[in-house]
Design an enzyme around this catalytic site. Structure first.
Site, short mmCIF file in Angstrom:
data_model
loop_
_atom_site.label_atom_id
_atom_site.label_comp_id
_atom_site.label_asym_id
_atom_site.label_seq_id
_atom_site.Cartn_x
_atom_site.Cartn_y
_atom_site.Cartn_z
N GLY A 47 2.61 -10.82 -3.29
CA GLY A 47 3.76 -11.94 -2.86
C GLY A 47 4.99 -11.57 -3.50
N ASP A 106 1.71 -22.38 -8.13
CA ASP A 106 0.88 -23.49 -7.57
C ASP A 106 0.12 -24.28 -8.63
OD1 ASP A 106 -0.09 -24.68 -5.05
OD2 ASP A 106 -1.83 -23.96 -5.47
N LYS A 135 5.67 -25.30 -6.92
CA LYS A 135 5.04 -26.67 -6.47
C LYS A 135 4.48 -27.47 -7.76
CE LYS A 135 2.66 -24.50 -2.32
NZ LYS A 135 1.37 -24.29 -1.72
N ASP A 163 2.23 -14.77 2.15
CA ASP A 163 1.21 -14.59 3.32
C ASP A 163 0.47 -15.56 3.27
OD1 ASP A 163 -0.18 -13.70 0.93
OD2 ASP A 163 -1.83 -13.07 2.22
P1 IMP Z 1 -1.80 -20.47 -8.88
O1 IMP Z 1 -0.37 -21.14 -9.65
O2 IMP Z 1 -2.74 -20.07 -10.11
O3 IMP Z 1 -2.42 -21.62 -8.13
O4 IMP Z 1 -1.74 -19.24 -7.85
C1 IMP Z 1 -0.37 -19.09 -7.45
C2 IMP Z 1 -0.79 -17.93 -6.35
O5 IMP Z 1 -1.25 -18.64 -5.27
C3 IMP Z 1 0.48 -17.44 -5.95
O6 IMP Z 1 1.01 -16.12 -6.54
C4 IMP Z 1 0.01 -17.19 -4.34
O7 IMP Z 1 -0.50 -15.97 -4.09
C5 IMP Z 1 -1.09 -18.17 -3.95
N1 IMP Z 1 -0.09 -19.52 -3.32
C6 IMP Z 1 -0.11 -20.57 -3.50
N2 IMP Z 1 0.42 -21.46 -2.93
C7 IMP Z 1 0.84 -20.75 -1.73
C8 IMP Z 1 1.52 -20.86 -0.64
O8 IMP Z 1 1.74 -21.96 -0.13
N3 IMP Z 1 1.61 -19.78 0.27
C9 IMP Z 1 1.11 -18.54 0.01
N4 IMP Z 1 0.48 -18.35 -1.29
C10 IMP Z 1 0.41 -19.50 -2.22
MG MG Z 2 0.66 -14.12 -6.10
#
Ligand code: IMP
Ligand code: MG
Length: 183
Positions: A47, A106, A135, A163
Site C-alpha cells: 500500500g 487503522d 483512522k 487497494d
Molecule cells: P491496522 O492498523 O493493523 O488495522 O492495519 C492497517 C492496514 O490495513 C493498512 O496497512 C492497510 O493495508 C489495511 N487497511 C486498513 N484500512 C484500510 C482502508 O480503508 N483501505 C485499504 N486498506 C486498509
Molecule cells: Mg498496509
C-alpha cells in the site's frame, strides 16, 4: 479505470495529497538532516509504495530505502489481530534510525507489532512512523505516529496505493468505496 461505479466519492484529491506530502517531506528533512548517520526508510508493501515514492522525493537527506511486507489482514476489511512477515528486510536495522512509511493506520495492530519487533529483537536505535492516512476512531492499540498526512473518518478507502482486493491502487485521489463493494 476498472469498476469506477464502486467508488462512492473522492475524499482527498491528488493536489491536496501533493501539498501535504511536501509539508511532511520538509518536516522529515528537518528531523534527520543533522542526525549524523544515514536513516533507513522502510516502506510497507504494497500500500505505501506510491506515498513512499512521492514522499522521499520531498526529503532532502540521504537515506537507505528498503521494503517489508507484513500482513494483519485476511481477505476482508477487518483486522485479524496477528502479524505475519510476508517479505522481510534485506539489511539489518541494528543501531539504525528507522523511518517506517505506511499507507494507513487503522486498528494500529500492524504498526505497534512491527515497531516492537524493530526496536526489540532487531535492535533499531529509533523507530519513527509516517503514514499517509489515519483512522483514529478505529484504533484498538495505541501507537505513536509522528507524521500523519490526513486523519480520516471510518470508511474504507482506496487509491494512491491503497487497494481493495488488489484493485484501485493506481487511482490518483483517495476515494471512499461504496459499502456494497465489500459487503
Ligand atoms: P491496522 O492498523 O493493523 O488495522 O492495519 C492497517 C492496514 O490495513 C493498512 O496497512 C492497510 O493495508 C489495511 N487497511 C486498513 N484500512 C484500510 C482502508 O480503508 N483501505 C485499504 N486498506 C486498509
Ligand atoms: Mg498496509
Amino acid at each position: 479505470m476498472e469498476h469506477t461505479d464502486l467508488i462512492k466519492e473522492t475524499l482527498i484529491t491528488e493536489s491536496q495529497i501533493a501539498e501535504r506530502v511536501k509539508e511532511l517531506g520538509a518536516q522529515i528533512t528537518e528531523r534527520y538532516k543533522n542526525c549524523g548517520n544515514r536513516p533507513i526508510v522502510i516502506g510497507i508493501l504494497k500500500g505505501a509504495w506510491i506515498y513512499l515514492a512521492d514522499l522521499m522525493r520531498q526529503v532532502d537527506v540521504d537515506v537507505d530505502i528498503d521494503f517489508m511486507s507484513v500482513s494483519s489482514y485476511g481477505g476482508g476489511t477487518t483486522t485479524s489481530g496477528s502479524i505475519t512477515i510476508v517479505k522481510d528486510l534485506s539489511v539489518s536495522v541494528e543501531g539504525r534510525d528507522v523511518l517506517i512509511v505506511e499507507d494507513i493506520v487503522d486498528s494500529g495492530v500492524t504498526l505497534s507489532r512491527l515497531k516492537t519487533l524493530l526496536l526489540g529483537e532487531r535492535g533499531a536505535k529509533s523507530v519513527v512512523i509516517s503514514t499517509l492516512l489515519s483512522k483514529p476512531s478505529r484504533r484498538q492499540v495505541h501507537v505513536d505516529v509522528e507524521y500523519v498526512g490526513f486523519e480520516i473518518p471510518d470508511a474504507f478507502v482506496v487509491g494512491y496505493g491503497l487497494d481493495f482486493d488488489e484493485k484501485f491502487r493506481t487511482l490518483r485521489d483517495v476515494c471512499v468505496l461504496k459499502e456494497e463493494a465489500y459487503k
